[in-house]
Design an enzyme around this catalytic site. Sequence first.
Site, PDB file in Angstrom:
ATOM      1  N   GLY A  54      18.722  51.437  46.980  1.00 56.94           N
ATOM      2  CA  GLY A  54      19.820  52.064  46.660  1.00 56.94           C
ATOM      3  C   GLY A  54      19.486  53.429  45.914  1.00 56.94           C
ATOM      4  O   GLY A  54      18.506  53.988  46.400  1.00 56.94           O
ATOM      5  N   GLU A  55      19.888  53.734  44.676  1.00 57.43           N
ATOM      6  CA  GLU A  55      19.578  54.723  44.049  1.00 57.43           C
ATOM      7  C   GLU A  55      18.983  54.275  42.758  1.00 57.43           C
ATOM      8  O   GLU A  55      19.700  53.841  41.895  1.00 57.43           O
ATOM      9  CB  GLU A  55      20.391  55.847  44.054  1.00 57.43           C
ATOM     10  CG  GLU A  55      19.954  57.366  44.196  1.00 57.43           C
ATOM     11  CD  GLU A  55      19.612  57.896  42.751  1.00 57.43           C
ATOM     12  OE1 GLU A  55      18.244  58.621  43.234  1.00 57.43           O
ATOM     13  OE2 GLU A  55      19.813  57.407  41.899  1.00 57.43           O
ATOM     14  N   SER A  56      17.766  54.573  42.457  1.00 56.80           N
ATOM     15  CA  SER A  56      17.213  53.669  41.247  1.00 56.80           C
ATOM     16  C   SER A  56      17.749  54.355  40.003  1.00 56.80           C
ATOM     17  O   SER A  56      17.937  53.619  39.100  1.00 56.80           O
ATOM     18  CB  SER A  56      15.726  53.887  41.268  1.00 56.80           C
ATOM     19  OG  SER A  56      15.199  54.912  41.461  1.00 56.80           O
ATOM     20  N   CYS A  83      12.630  48.684  47.420  1.00 58.07           N
ATOM     21  CA  CYS A  83      12.796  50.186  47.578  1.00 58.07           C
ATOM     22  C   CYS A  83      13.243  50.502  46.147  1.00 58.07           C
ATOM     23  O   CYS A  83      12.482  50.535  45.262  1.00 58.07           O
ATOM     24  CB  CYS A  83      13.863  50.401  48.503  1.00 58.07           C
ATOM     25  SG  CYS A  83      13.616  52.268  49.016  1.00 58.07           S
ATOM     26  N   ARG A 110       8.331  57.190  42.869  1.00 60.09           N
ATOM     27  CA  ARG A 110       9.449  57.482  43.524  1.00 60.09           C
ATOM     28  C   ARG A 110       9.375  58.563  44.884  1.00 60.09           C
ATOM     29  O   ARG A 110       8.569  59.148  44.580  1.00 60.09           O
ATOM     30  CB  ARG A 110      10.581  57.991  42.758  1.00 60.09           C
ATOM     31  CG  ARG A 110      11.066  56.787  41.567  1.00 60.09           C
ATOM     32  CD  ARG A 110      12.537  57.703  41.204  1.00 60.09           C
ATOM     33  NE  ARG A 110      13.340  57.522  42.099  1.00 60.09           N
ATOM     34  CZ  ARG A 110      14.650  58.511  41.797  1.00 60.09           C
ATOM     35  NH1 ARG A 110      14.502  59.537  41.183  1.00 60.09           N
ATOM     36  NH2 ARG A 110      15.533  58.527  42.965  1.00 60.09           N
ATOM     37  N   ILE A 138      12.902  54.239  53.692  1.00 61.55           N
ATOM     38  CA  ILE A 138      14.164  55.313  53.525  1.00 61.55           C
ATOM     39  C   ILE A 138      13.988  55.660  52.054  1.00 61.55           C
ATOM     40  O   ILE A 138      14.245  55.047  51.050  1.00 61.55           O
ATOM     41  CB  ILE A 138      15.371  54.250  53.614  1.00 61.55           C
ATOM     42  CG1 ILE A 138      15.560  53.531  54.689  1.00 61.55           C
ATOM     43  CG2 ILE A 138      16.583  55.512  53.283  1.00 61.55           C
ATOM     44  CD1 ILE A 138      16.789  52.723  54.801  1.00 61.55           C
ATOM     45  N   ARG A 139      13.351  56.983  52.111  1.00 62.02           N
ATOM     46  CA  ARG A 139      13.151  57.700  50.761  1.00 62.02           C
ATOM     47  C   ARG A 139      12.181  56.703  49.927  1.00 62.02           C
ATOM     48  O   ARG A 139      12.871  56.470  48.735  1.00 62.02           O
ATOM     49  CB  ARG A 139      14.300  58.280  50.183  1.00 62.02           C
ATOM     50  CG  ARG A 139      14.750  59.584  50.934  1.00 62.02           C
ATOM     51  CD  ARG A 139      16.217  59.999  50.290  1.00 62.02           C
ATOM     52  NE  ARG A 139      16.078  60.480  48.957  1.00 62.02           N
ATOM     53  CZ  ARG A 139      15.259  61.461  48.513  1.00 62.02           C
ATOM     54  NH1 ARG A 139      14.964  62.379  49.600  1.00 62.02           N
ATOM     55  NH2 ARG A 139      15.230  61.845  47.260  1.00 62.02           N
ATOM     56  N   HIS A 173      12.269  48.261  53.415  1.00 57.50           N
ATOM     57  CA  HIS A 173      13.785  47.340  53.573  1.00 57.50           C
ATOM     58  C   HIS A 173      13.421  46.049  54.765  1.00 57.50           C
ATOM     59  O   HIS A 173      13.877  46.176  55.861  1.00 57.50           O
ATOM     60  CB  HIS A 173      14.642  47.979  54.089  1.00 57.50           C
ATOM     61  CG  HIS A 173      15.356  48.937  52.956  1.00 57.50           C
ATOM     62  ND1 HIS A 173      16.275  48.722  51.752  1.00 57.50           N
ATOM     63  CD2 HIS A 173      14.885  50.177  52.771  1.00 57.50           C
ATOM     64  CE1 HIS A 173      16.392  49.928  51.337  1.00 57.50           C
ATOM     65  NE2 HIS A 173      15.569  50.636  51.626  1.00 57.50           N
ATOM     66  N   GLU A 175      15.209  43.526  54.920  1.00 54.12           N
ATOM     67  CA  GLU A 175      16.505  42.874  55.210  1.00 54.12           C
ATOM     68  C   GLU A 175      17.022  43.558  56.383  1.00 54.12           C
ATOM     69  O   GLU A 175      17.960  43.014  57.020  1.00 54.12           O
ATOM     70  CB  GLU A 175      17.461  42.917  53.934  1.00 54.12           C
ATOM     71  CG  GLU A 175      17.995  44.389  53.587  1.00 54.12           C
ATOM     72  CD  GLU A 175      16.868  45.344  53.053  1.00 54.12           C
ATOM     73  OE1 GLU A 175      15.748  44.988  52.714  1.00 54.12           O
ATOM     74  OE2 GLU A 175      17.175  46.366  52.539  1.00 54.12           O
TER      75      GLU A 175
END
Length: 197
Positions: A54-56, A83, A110, A138-139, A173, A175
């Site tokens: 997500g966004e840490s 991630c 990051r 993803i980033r 990821h 998953e």
Amino acid sequence: MGIKIGVCALQGDVSEHIRAFEAALSLLGEGGDVFPFRKAADIPLCDAIVLPGGESTTISHLLKKNNMYGPLRTFKGGIFATCAGLVLIGREVDDPRVEPLGIMDIAVGRNAFGRQRDSCEMAVTIAGDDQPFCGYFIRAPVIVSVGPEATPLCYADHIVGAVQGPHMGLSFHPELGGDLRLHLLFLERLRAYATAP
Ligand SMILES: NC(=O)CC[C@H](N)C(=O)O
């Protein structure tokens, strides 16, 4: 009954993790309960916890707001961190907006793959497995250094996965994509640590 796996559902990709762990448990022929959680009080009820991507910085803020840092740091089960989850689980991160949990002895950078690789698939090498794993990045963060308590597990130009006791931290990821080898390895290690004297 069976294992209880809670997916931290404050922000990030929750349903994909639920589906992947349900599929892994069914491959093993095991029952279990994989569920999203949003309250600190749910943490000690789990055998394993997923910290999703997500966004840490956002997840760090929400973990604080929901008083989850303490219960996560004292959690006795295994944590599967991907991630943004990887950014959170280490002892050091290169962004002061993220408070690291300090659960794994790793330093994390990051968004380390740079713009041209904002999002990509790369072949990941898993230690002890001669078949490459298709990693969705993803980033993605990377593991900049691994301290003596942790062990590197995955490589793709950089170290992109590590384990420490029942915990596993991954840059990418697993998953997404349907290859459940890392979920199965996590469950196997979790069981080994749970039954260790
Ligand atoms: N897919 C992801 O989880 C991206 C992580 C994101 N770059 C962060 O540091 O928060």
